[in-house]
Structures are given as C-alpha cells and as structure tokens.
Write a protein that holds these residues in place. Structure first.
Motif, PDB file in Angstrom:
ATOM      1  N   GLY A   1       0.828  -1.344   0.154  1.00  0.00           N
ATOM      2  CA  GLY A   1       0.035   0.030  -0.044  1.00  0.00           C
ATOM      3  C   GLY A   1       0.833   1.348  -0.341  1.00  0.00           C
ATOM      4  N   LEU A   2       1.776   1.161   0.772  1.00  0.00           N
ATOM      5  CA  LEU A   2       2.682   2.538   0.939  1.00  0.00           C
ATOM      6  C   LEU A   2       3.483   2.589  -0.441  1.00  0.00           C
ATOM      7  N   LEU A   3       3.902   1.580  -1.034  1.00  0.00           N
ATOM      8  CA  LEU A   3       4.663   1.728  -2.312  1.00  0.00           C
ATOM      9  C   LEU A   3       3.536   2.090  -3.509  1.00  0.00           C
ATOM     10  N   GLY A   4       2.252   1.579  -3.332  1.00  0.00           N
ATOM     11  CA  GLY A   4       1.427   1.977  -4.266  1.00  0.00           C
ATOM     12  C   GLY A   4       1.216   3.523  -4.224  1.00  0.00           C
ATOM     13  N   LEU A   5       1.134   3.925  -3.050  1.00  0.00           N
ATOM     14  CA  LEU A   5       0.889   5.563  -2.625  1.00  0.00           C
ATOM     15  C   LEU A   5       2.094   6.256  -3.248  1.00  0.00           C
ATOM     16  N   GLN A   6       3.396   5.901  -3.103  1.00  0.00           N
ATOM     17  CA  GLN A   6       4.609   6.100  -3.842  1.00  0.00           C
ATOM     18  C   GLN A   6       4.417   6.325  -5.246  1.00  0.00           C
ATOM     19  N   MET A   7       4.017   5.181  -5.920  1.00  0.00           N
ATOM     20  CA  MET A   7       3.921   5.175  -7.224  1.00  0.00           C
ATOM     21  C   MET A   7       2.885   6.072  -7.958  1.00  0.00           C
ATOM     22  N   LEU A   8       1.742   6.379  -6.980  1.00  0.00           N
ATOM     23  CA  LEU A   8       0.721   7.221  -7.270  1.00  0.00           C
ATOM     24  C   LEU A   8       1.258   8.676  -7.267  1.00  0.00           C
ATOM     25  N   LEU A   9       2.111   9.059  -6.334  1.00  0.00           N
ATOM     26  CA  LEU A   9       2.732  10.202  -6.365  1.00  0.00           C
ATOM     27  C   LEU A   9       3.811  10.432  -7.499  1.00  0.00           C
ATOM     28  N   ASN A  10       4.544   9.523  -8.070  1.00  0.00           N
ATOM     29  CA  ASN A  10       5.274   9.401  -8.985  1.00  0.00           C
ATOM     30  C   ASN A  10       4.484   9.564 -10.299  1.00  0.00           C
ATOM     31  N   TYR A  11       3.242   9.160 -10.381  1.00  0.00           N
ATOM     32  CA  TYR A  11       2.620   9.254 -11.682  1.00  0.00           C
ATOM     33  C   TYR A  11       2.110  10.658 -11.869  1.00  0.00           C
ATOM     34  N   PHE A  12       1.934  11.645 -10.582  1.00  0.00           N
ATOM     35  CA  PHE A  12       1.673  12.766 -10.515  1.00  0.00           C
ATOM     36  C   PHE A  12       3.115  13.939 -10.668  1.00  0.00           C
ATOM     37  N   GLY A  13       4.028  13.345 -11.089  1.00  0.00           N
ATOM     38  CA  GLY A  13       5.282  13.921 -11.300  1.00  0.00           C
ATOM     39  C   GLY A  13       6.246  14.109 -10.207  1.00  0.00           C
ATOM     40  N   VAL A  14       5.735  13.469  -9.100  1.00  0.00           N
ATOM     41  CA  VAL A  14       6.733  13.648  -7.902  1.00  0.00           C
ATOM     42  C   VAL A  14       8.007  12.526  -8.117  1.00  0.00           C
ATOM     43  N   LYS A  15       9.050  13.059  -7.997  1.00  0.00           N
ATOM     44  CA  LYS A  15      10.355  12.115  -8.078  1.00  0.00           C
ATOM     45  C   LYS A  15      10.205  11.179  -6.617  1.00  0.00           C
ATOM     46  N   CYS A  16      10.642   9.840  -6.990  1.00  0.00           N
ATOM     47  CA  CYS A  16      10.627   8.756  -6.121  1.00  0.00           C
ATOM     48  C   CYS A  16      11.131   9.031  -4.550  1.00  0.00           C
ATOM     49  N   PRO A  17      12.435   9.648  -4.594  1.00  0.00           N
ATOM     50  CA  PRO A  17      12.884   9.906  -3.381  1.00  0.00           C
ATOM     51  C   PRO A  17      12.082  11.167  -2.802  1.00  0.00           C
ATOM     52  N   THR A  18      11.461  11.973  -3.441  1.00  0.00           N
ATOM     53  CA  THR A  18      10.574  13.188  -2.932  1.00  0.00           C
ATOM     54  C   THR A  18       9.403  12.602  -2.382  1.00  0.00           C
ATOM     55  N   ALA A  19       9.015  11.615  -2.969  1.00  0.00           N
ATOM     56  CA  ALA A  19       7.741  10.902  -2.759  1.00  0.00           C
ATOM     57  C   ALA A  19       7.725  10.297  -1.543  1.00  0.00           C
ATOM     58  N   TRP A  20       8.823   9.670  -1.199  1.00  0.00           N
ATOM     59  CA  TRP A  20       9.025   8.949  -0.141  1.00  0.00           C
ATOM     60  C   TRP A  20       9.064  10.074   1.246  1.00  0.00           C
ATOM     61  N   THR A  21       9.758  10.989   0.862  1.00  0.00           N
ATOM     62  CA  THR A  21       9.927  12.184   1.905  1.00  0.00           C
ATOM     63  C   THR A  21       8.544  12.597   2.395  1.00  0.00           C
ATOM     64  N   ILE A  22       7.652  12.743   1.263  1.00  0.00           N
ATOM     65  CA  ILE A  22       6.221  13.305   1.527  1.00  0.00           C
ATOM     66  C   ILE A  22       5.691  12.313   2.273  1.00  0.00           C
ATOM     67  N   ILE A  23       5.724  10.958   2.084  1.00  0.00           N
ATOM     68  CA  ILE A  23       4.844   9.876   2.708  1.00  0.00           C
ATOM     69  C   ILE A  23       5.329   9.857   4.054  1.00  0.00           C
ATOM     70  N   TRP A  24       6.326  10.182   4.142  1.00  0.00           N
ATOM     71  CA  TRP A  24       7.114   9.797   5.627  1.00  0.00           C
ATOM     72  C   TRP A  24       6.758  11.044   6.687  1.00  0.00           C
ATOM     73  N   THR A  25       7.014  12.287   6.058  1.00  0.00           N
ATOM     74  CA  THR A  25       6.436  13.354   6.860  1.00  0.00           C
ATOM     75  C   THR A  25       5.006  13.225   7.236  1.00  0.00           C
ATOM     76  N   THR A  26       4.020  12.970   6.293  1.00  0.00           N
ATOM     77  CA  THR A  26       2.707  13.240   6.589  1.00  0.00           C
ATOM     78  C   THR A  26       2.244  11.857   7.453  1.00  0.00           C
ATOM     79  N   THR A  27       2.909  10.851   7.291  1.00  0.00           N
ATOM     80  CA  THR A  27       2.493   9.508   8.009  1.00  0.00           C
ATOM     81  C   THR A  27       3.144   9.742   9.636  1.00  0.00           C
ATOM     82  N   SER A  28       4.168  10.636   9.655  1.00  0.00           N
ATOM     83  CA  SER A  28       4.853  10.891  10.823  1.00  0.00           C
ATOM     84  C   SER A  28       3.791  11.877  11.703  1.00  0.00           C
ATOM     85  N   ILE A  29       3.271  12.877  10.971  1.00  0.00           N
ATOM     86  CA  ILE A  29       2.409  13.883  11.597  1.00  0.00           C
ATOM     87  C   ILE A  29       1.134  12.949  11.935  1.00  0.00           C
ATOM     88  N   ALA A  30       0.480  12.419  10.982  1.00  0.00           N
ATOM     89  CA  ALA A  30      -0.651  11.686  11.059  1.00  0.00           C
ATOM     90  C   ALA A  30      -0.651  10.491  12.237  1.00  0.00           C
TER      91      ALA A  30
END
Length: 150
Positions: free
Chosen positions: A26-55
C-alpha cells in the motif's frame, strides 16, 4: 472496566505479524501514485514519511479524545474504531520508522535485492507500540453518561 483494549490489539498484532507486506505494498502504491503525478521517487518517500509521521502523532490524541467522550450508546462501535485505529496507526508507524533505516534514494534505486524489506521490519516494530497504546487507553477509558437511573 467495560472494554479491554489490550485483547483486540494483541489479536491485531498477531495478524500484524503476517500483513506487513500488504501494508508495504500500500505504501509503495502511494509512492507510485505520487510518481504518476510527477513527484520524483525520493521526494515522494519524503512526503509519505512526513505526512505519516504527523498523522501518527495526531491519531492517538484524537482516539484518546474519542474514548474519553464516549457514551454508553456508542460503546458498540468501540471495537470497530479500535481496529481502524490499530490499522492506520500501524501503517503510520511502519512508514514513519522507515527513514531511520533507509533513505528515499536507496529505497528508490537500491541494490542488493533488499529494496523494501525495511518496511516489513518497521511494521513489526510498530506492533509493541500499538500494544503500549492499548495499555494507555485502558487507563484513560471512562465512558460518560454511563450511570443510568435505578
């Protein structure tokens, strides 16, 4: 005590030993979804890690607020809400702990065939944290409007 948070959470933890691969997918799918919208992979993981840490930090407080204001009428929904809390917090902790063990760049362009195993490892680390939360919830749980007229 009307409700024991520990027993359902331990049952969830037993299942959690088996499902870290599914939540990792599921997390990899979220990363791939962000990639689909043009976010580079390492940046996508940073976004995922930041939002999940806050949540992951906010969700226990929201759940505590919920259980301290719970009335006896809504007591039936507590087990379902606890299961949802456990599932989401499990994924949030899993994701939030991952950058302690691997970088986004390595996760995206890793080598050695271990790409993503850290997600499984951190999911297992999340299980004792969930059980600890259940002990805390048991201590603060006091349903309001419990006493009825005799």
């Amino acid at each position: 005590m009307l409700f024991n948070f520990i027993k359902p959470t331990v049952i969830f933890a037993i299942v959690g030993l088996i499902i870290p691969g599914f939540t990792a997918i599921g997390l990899l799918g979220l990363q791939m979804l962000l990639n689909y919208f043009g976010v580079k992979c390492p940046t996508a993981w940073t976004i995922i890690w930041t939002t999940t840490s806050i949540a992951g930090l906010i969700l226990p407080f929201l759940f505590c607020r919920y259980i301290t204001r719970l009335t006896v009428d809504k007591l039936q929904s507590l087990k379902t809400r606890l299961t949802l809390f456990n599932l989401f917090e499990y994924m949030f902790i899993q994701s939030s702990l991952t950058p302690l063990f691997i970088s986004g760049k390595t996760l995206c362009h890793g080598h050695g065939g271990q790409n993503g195993l850290e997600l499984v490892f951190t999911a297992w680390l999340a299980l004792p944290i969930l059980i600890l939360f259940s002990f805390v919830f048991n201590r603060i749980f006091k349903p309001t409007n419990f006493y009825t007229k005799k």
